[in-house]
Design an enzyme around this catalytic site. Structure first.
Site, PDB file in Angstrom:
ATOM      1  N   ASN A  86      -6.342 -27.775 -21.409  1.00  0.00           N
ATOM      2  CA  ASN A  86      -5.874 -26.467 -20.958  1.00  0.00           C
ATOM      3  C   ASN A  86      -4.386 -26.543 -20.633  1.00  0.00           C
ATOM      4  O   ASN A  86      -3.950 -27.472 -19.958  1.00  0.00           O
ATOM      5  CB  ASN A  86      -6.656 -26.036 -19.716  1.00  0.00           C
ATOM      6  CG  ASN A  86      -8.151 -25.986 -19.972  1.00  0.00           C
ATOM      7  OD1 ASN A  86      -8.579 -25.603 -21.056  1.00  0.00           O
ATOM      8  ND2 ASN A  86      -8.937 -26.396 -19.006  1.00  0.00           N
ATOM      9  N   GLN A 141      -5.750 -24.247 -16.704  1.00  0.00           N
ATOM     10  CA  GLN A 141      -5.209 -25.537 -16.241  1.00  0.00           C
ATOM     11  C   GLN A 141      -5.074 -25.506 -14.725  1.00  0.00           C
ATOM     12  O   GLN A 141      -4.280 -24.737 -14.180  1.00  0.00           O
ATOM     13  CB  GLN A 141      -3.845 -25.832 -16.886  1.00  0.00           C
ATOM     14  CG  GLN A 141      -3.323 -27.210 -16.494  1.00  0.00           C
ATOM     15  CD  GLN A 141      -2.000 -27.589 -17.156  1.00  0.00           C
ATOM     16  OE1 GLN A 141      -1.351 -26.760 -17.787  1.00  0.00           O
ATOM     17  NE2 GLN A 141      -1.605 -28.827 -17.004  1.00  0.00           N
ATOM     18  N   ASP A 171     -13.553 -37.863 -14.753  1.00  0.00           N
ATOM     19  CA  ASP A 171     -13.344 -36.609 -14.029  1.00  0.00           C
ATOM     20  C   ASP A 171     -14.225 -36.631 -12.773  1.00  0.00           C
ATOM     21  O   ASP A 171     -15.403 -36.994 -12.828  1.00  0.00           O
ATOM     22  CB  ASP A 171     -13.709 -35.423 -14.933  1.00  0.00           C
ATOM     23  CG  ASP A 171     -13.229 -34.104 -14.382  1.00  0.00           C
ATOM     24  OD1 ASP A 171     -12.431 -33.436 -15.053  1.00  0.00           O
ATOM     25  OD2 ASP A 171     -13.655 -33.720 -13.263  1.00  0.00           O
ATOM     26  N   ILE A 172     -13.662 -36.210 -11.651  1.00  0.00           N
ATOM     27  CA  ILE A 172     -14.378 -36.253 -10.371  1.00  0.00           C
ATOM     28  C   ILE A 172     -15.556 -35.257 -10.329  1.00  0.00           C
ATOM     29  O   ILE A 172     -16.510 -35.460  -9.582  1.00  0.00           O
ATOM     30  CB  ILE A 172     -13.396 -36.004  -9.192  1.00  0.00           C
ATOM     31  CG1 ILE A 172     -13.899 -36.603  -7.904  1.00  0.00           C
ATOM     32  CG2 ILE A 172     -13.076 -34.526  -9.040  1.00  0.00           C
ATOM     33  CD1 ILE A 172     -12.838 -36.647  -6.806  1.00  0.00           C
ATOM     34  N   HIS A 190      -3.372 -33.256 -19.436  1.00  0.00           N
ATOM     35  CA  HIS A 190      -4.576 -34.084 -19.592  1.00  0.00           C
ATOM     36  C   HIS A 190      -5.455 -33.556 -20.700  1.00  0.00           C
ATOM     37  O   HIS A 190      -5.492 -32.358 -20.966  1.00  0.00           O
ATOM     38  CB  HIS A 190      -5.370 -34.157 -18.284  1.00  0.00           C
ATOM     39  CG  HIS A 190      -5.670 -32.827 -17.669  1.00  0.00           C
ATOM     40  ND1 HIS A 190      -4.724 -32.105 -16.966  1.00  0.00           N
ATOM     41  CD2 HIS A 190      -6.789 -32.071 -17.653  1.00  0.00           C
ATOM     42  CE1 HIS A 190      -5.262 -30.975 -16.524  1.00  0.00           C
ATOM     43  NE2 HIS A 190      -6.516 -30.921 -16.949  1.00  0.00           N
ATOM     44  N   PHE A 191      -6.152 -34.480 -21.329  1.00  0.00           N
ATOM     45  CA  PHE A 191      -7.187 -34.135 -22.300  1.00  0.00           C
ATOM     46  C   PHE A 191      -8.534 -34.504 -21.694  1.00  0.00           C
ATOM     47  O   PHE A 191      -8.679 -35.585 -21.130  1.00  0.00           O
ATOM     48  CB  PHE A 191      -6.989 -34.904 -23.614  1.00  0.00           C
ATOM     49  CG  PHE A 191      -5.867 -34.351 -24.450  1.00  0.00           C
ATOM     50  CD1 PHE A 191      -6.120 -33.393 -25.416  1.00  0.00           C
ATOM     51  CD2 PHE A 191      -4.562 -34.773 -24.254  1.00  0.00           C
ATOM     52  CE1 PHE A 191      -5.090 -32.863 -26.183  1.00  0.00           C
ATOM     53  CE2 PHE A 191      -3.521 -34.247 -25.017  1.00  0.00           C
ATOM     54  CZ  PHE A 191      -3.787 -33.285 -25.979  1.00  0.00           C
ATOM     55  N   HIS A 192      -9.493 -33.583 -21.829  1.00  0.00           N
ATOM     56  CA  HIS A 192     -10.860 -33.862 -21.409  1.00  0.00           C
ATOM     57  C   HIS A 192     -11.613 -34.466 -22.599  1.00  0.00           C
ATOM     58  O   HIS A 192     -11.519 -33.942 -23.709  1.00  0.00           O
ATOM     59  CB  HIS A 192     -11.588 -32.566 -21.035  1.00  0.00           C
ATOM     60  CG  HIS A 192     -10.991 -31.815 -19.880  1.00  0.00           C
ATOM     61  ND1 HIS A 192     -11.557 -31.812 -18.623  1.00  0.00           N
ATOM     62  CD2 HIS A 192      -9.896 -31.015 -19.789  1.00  0.00           C
ATOM     63  CE1 HIS A 192     -10.838 -31.048 -17.811  1.00  0.00           C
ATOM     64  NE2 HIS A 192      -9.816 -30.548 -18.494  1.00  0.00           N
TER      65      HIS A 192
HETATM   66  P1  5GP Z   1      -8.127 -28.544 -15.768  1.00  0.00           P
HETATM   67  O1  5GP Z   1      -8.942 -27.398 -15.245  1.00  0.00           O
HETATM   68  O2  5GP Z   1      -6.756 -28.593 -15.152  1.00  0.00           O
HETATM   69  O3  5GP Z   1      -8.093 -28.614 -17.279  1.00  0.00           O
HETATM   70  O4  5GP Z   1      -8.917 -29.839 -15.354  1.00  0.00           O
HETATM   71  C1  5GP Z   1      -8.672 -30.541 -14.186  1.00  0.00           C
HETATM   72  C2  5GP Z   1      -9.810 -31.521 -13.998  1.00  0.00           C
HETATM   73  O5  5GP Z   1      -9.428 -32.460 -13.030  1.00  0.00           O
HETATM   74  C3  5GP Z   1     -11.100 -30.868 -13.511  1.00  0.00           C
HETATM   75  O6  5GP Z   1     -12.140 -31.090 -14.463  1.00  0.00           O
HETATM   76  C4  5GP Z   1     -11.363 -31.563 -12.165  1.00  0.00           C
HETATM   77  O7  5GP Z   1     -12.718 -31.827 -11.927  1.00  0.00           O
HETATM   78  C5  5GP Z   1     -10.544 -32.826 -12.273  1.00  0.00           C
HETATM   79  N1  5GP Z   1     -10.049 -33.318 -10.992  1.00  0.00           N
HETATM   80  C6  5GP Z   1      -9.460 -32.580 -10.007  1.00  0.00           C
HETATM   81  N2  5GP Z   1      -9.100 -33.359  -8.985  1.00  0.00           N
HETATM   82  C7  5GP Z   1      -9.460 -34.634  -9.321  1.00  0.00           C
HETATM   83  C8  5GP Z   1      -9.350 -35.886  -8.658  1.00  0.00           C
HETATM   84  O8  5GP Z   1      -8.849 -36.017  -7.531  1.00  0.00           O
HETATM   85  N3  5GP Z   1      -9.829 -36.980  -9.309  1.00  0.00           N
HETATM   86  C9  5GP Z   1     -10.381 -36.895 -10.566  1.00  0.00           C
HETATM   87  N4  5GP Z   1     -10.821 -38.020 -11.123  1.00  0.00           N
HETATM   88  N5  5GP Z   1     -10.504 -35.721 -11.217  1.00  0.00           N
HETATM   89  C10 5GP Z   1     -10.049 -34.597 -10.605  1.00  0.00           C
END
Ligand code: 5GP
Length: 137
Positions: free
Chosen positions: A86, A93, A30-31, A99-101
């Site tokens: 999420n 989300q 995750d970035i 995606h899974f964290h």
């Molecule tokens: P969500 O909130 O949709 O469950 O999680 C999305 C995740 O994607 C966040 O934790 C965010 O930091 C990560 N993310 C967003 N943009 C990028 C990206 O360009 N590269 C990577 N590696 N992660 C990203």
């Protein structure tokens, strides 16, 4: 279909710290990590979330989570991991590509979540009944 950052990562149009890849799934850092080693596991096909993914692809994604999670734990010296996902904007989300964290957890790492609500036994009965009534499989 929305052209998301994850779809761009699959197509290698933007860089990512990929830690595992097979024909159907991808795992990368995750970035903006919650803790160091925070990893995301995605299907390569751009399903939005649990509401549109098919059973076989989801099974492959979960299998990758199962295989990668202990490696992330051990590589970071963590004691455990959160597996979090999420589904839907209102559920937090942000990227509409399933995606899974995998979030490594350490003692006193400051990551707090999931406050509890107060609800009555009647409310619990009612919502359980509604869910049971919706099940037709
Ligand atoms: P969500 O909130 O949709 O469950 O999680 C999305 C995740 O994607 C966040 O934790 C965010 O930091 C990560 N993310 C967003 N943009 C990028 C990206 O360009 N590269 C990577 N590696 N992660 C990203």
């Amino acid at each position: 279909m929305e052209d998301t950052v994850f779809w761009k990562i699959v197509r290698k149009e933007i860089p990512a710290q990929v830690v595992y890849e097979d024909d159907e799934t991808l795992a990368f850092l995750d970035i903006a990590p919650v803790t160091l080693g925070h990893t995301l596991v995605i299907p390569k096909k751009p399903f939005v979330n649990i509401f549109d993914i098919d059973q076989e692809t989801l099974a492959r994604v979960i299998e990758t989570v199962r295989k990668v999670a202990p490696i992330v734990r051990d590589a970071t010296g963590a004691l455990g991991v959160h597996i979090n996902s999420n589904h839907g904007e209102e559920a937090g989300q942000v990227v509409p590509h399933l995606h899974f964290h995998i979030i490594p957890r350490h003692v006193r790492d400051g990551f707090e979540f999931w406050p509890k609500i107060d609800c009555s036994e009647e409310e619990m009965d009612a919502v359980a009944e509604k869910i049971r009534a919706g099940i037709s499989f």
